[in-house]
Design an enzyme around this catalytic site. Sequence first.
Site, PDB file in Angstrom:
ATOM      1  N   ARG B  52       2.422  -3.851   7.048  1.00  0.00           N
ATOM      2  CA  ARG B  52       3.143  -2.574   7.010  1.00  0.00           C
ATOM      3  C   ARG B  52       3.293  -2.150   5.560  1.00  0.00           C
ATOM      4  O   ARG B  52       4.340  -2.358   4.945  1.00  0.00           O
ATOM      5  CB  ARG B  52       4.504  -2.732   7.685  1.00  0.00           C
ATOM      6  N   ASP B  54       3.917  -0.197   2.155  1.00  0.00           N
ATOM      7  CA  ASP B  54       4.953   0.767   1.767  1.00  0.00           C
ATOM      8  C   ASP B  54       4.353   2.147   1.504  1.00  0.00           C
ATOM      9  O   ASP B  54       3.151   2.297   1.296  1.00  0.00           O
ATOM     10  CB  ASP B  54       5.620   0.336   0.451  1.00  0.00           C
ATOM     11  N   TYR B 112      -3.391  -9.221  -2.139  1.00  0.00           N
ATOM     12  CA  TYR B 112      -2.952  -7.946  -2.705  1.00  0.00           C
ATOM     13  C   TYR B 112      -3.379  -7.917  -4.171  1.00  0.00           C
ATOM     14  O   TYR B 112      -3.408  -8.954  -4.843  1.00  0.00           O
ATOM     15  CB  TYR B 112      -1.426  -7.807  -2.659  1.00  0.00           C
ATOM     16  N   ARG B 200       5.693  -6.424  -5.057  1.00  0.00           N
ATOM     17  CA  ARG B 200       6.165  -5.488  -6.082  1.00  0.00           C
ATOM     18  C   ARG B 200       7.287  -6.092  -6.925  1.00  0.00           C
ATOM     19  O   ARG B 200       7.367  -5.839  -8.131  1.00  0.00           O
ATOM     20  CB  ARG B 200       6.606  -4.177  -5.415  1.00  0.00           C
TER      21      ARG B 200
END
Lengths: 270, 270
Positions: B52, B54, B112, B200
Amino acid sequence: MVRVRLHIVYRGSAYHGWQIQPRDRTVEGELTRAVQTVLGLEAPVKVQGASRTDSGVHALGQVAHFDHESPRKLWDFVRALNALTDDDICVTRAEEAAEGFHARHSARGKIYRYRIWNHRFNHPFLGDRVWQMGSQLDLERMRQAAAKLVGTHDFEGFRTTGCDSPTTVRKMRRVEVHTRGPSMIEVEVEGTAFLKHMVRIMVGTLVDIGAGRMELSRIDEVFESGERRRAGQTAPACGLTLERVFYPDFPWAEPAPELGGAYLPVGLEA
Amino acid sequence: MVRVRLHIVYRGSAYHGWQIQPRDRTVEGELTRAVQTVLGLEAPVKVQGASRTDSGVHALGQVAHFDHESPRKLWDFVRALNALTDDDICVTRAEEAAEGFHARHSARGKIYRYRIWNHRFNHPFLGDRVWQMGSQLDLERMRQAAAKLVGTHDFEGFRTTGCDSPTTVRKMRRVEVHTRGPSMIEVEVEGTAFLKHMVRIMVGTLVDIGAGRMELSRIDEVFESGERRRAGQTAPACGLTLERVFYPDFPWAEPAPELGGAYLPVGLEA
């Protein structure tokens, strides 16, 4: 009076080309407004570019000059110009030009790169930087056609009817067809000077030949006849990037393909 | 009933993240609408994503599944979904999933990549894909901090307060700080699973340490205390890309850095 040379990177998608227009937003127009604001002069400033890129064409290595009498430091100029323009324009360097320098007339050559995303689907990250095309292209034929464009020729048939250049003989040092990964085709063109739409018509002709819609001999026919109608389509502006302008005294960074171009824009390397 | 696995590339800038929302435009919402249109069913379809992402986060390798009974060919699905979504979303492949496959629960890991454009000026071509930062970062300190994040830890302090995951122990296989050219820093993170905002916050903490605003030992303190407030800032979403989801049976293309990511999205290679 000092002549300042600017190095400029821009994503051309939001601009009606380089050249200043009365109404439309252009790169020269934005820079002129910014320079005028920084200098705070009433006298109009002319920002002279090396290449009048078309609407939608990008630049990694545009060069321009303007004259001023202000004692302001050049580095302050760069910061101010970037603060006064949108994020899709970046002035990467300003320096005092040598005596007699002219961004356009002193140029000894230019490199343009044209990107073809040869895939049936759009590339979500490169949509406005490539010509997307699903049909299969014969790279060997394209390379054979490209080889015919190299050298000194009369490119009369490879310019748009709106081109007002009095001469049409130009020298192409390199016209190369490269692949980057399985779906990206790049046409790299290096020449002394270019006519209006010349790179885009050359690329469109290479694509028409690569797709089998035109014979290789068509290149010779265009050269012999000088007729635009015999050449191929005009490739869309979005795939084209001005990569580099050559001057006799010019410093250049090493190639940096990870930034999406073969040449790292001067000033963005540090 | 057939379970279809989709491979999806998207530029997240124009979307309020992956997860479907009543009002805002999301990637799941756009795909759900498109799948529903193709299937022409009255029963609602659920497009289940692996991650999911952002709002503003990009994906080169998102994976999702949905169920259908239609005999429509999978290739027709892909073409129809791309015709029904905007150019910043590309479904690169659809295939019949193995028995029991679930895009989220079957995932064995994810990669990522976070991009920092470490330069005083904005990059005209990469503005919405990087975190632009002019201040100097100590890469050696960042690498030492990154090494502390590798392994199995309780990442309680590295998630946002809005995260509702019942467990907070996760295993990071790799947290690497790379440079690509003189001004691009990339943080590549490979782990079994992630908490909300975890990448993040990890990147923001590495940056705060690299900028000298935090000590290296802060990583240990966050692990020991589990307190979000001891970790660094949350890096902006625009710099983050979901590159790859691992499944036991998954085919992967070779790295293709020229497309702006380390991994070529499946299906865009041909």
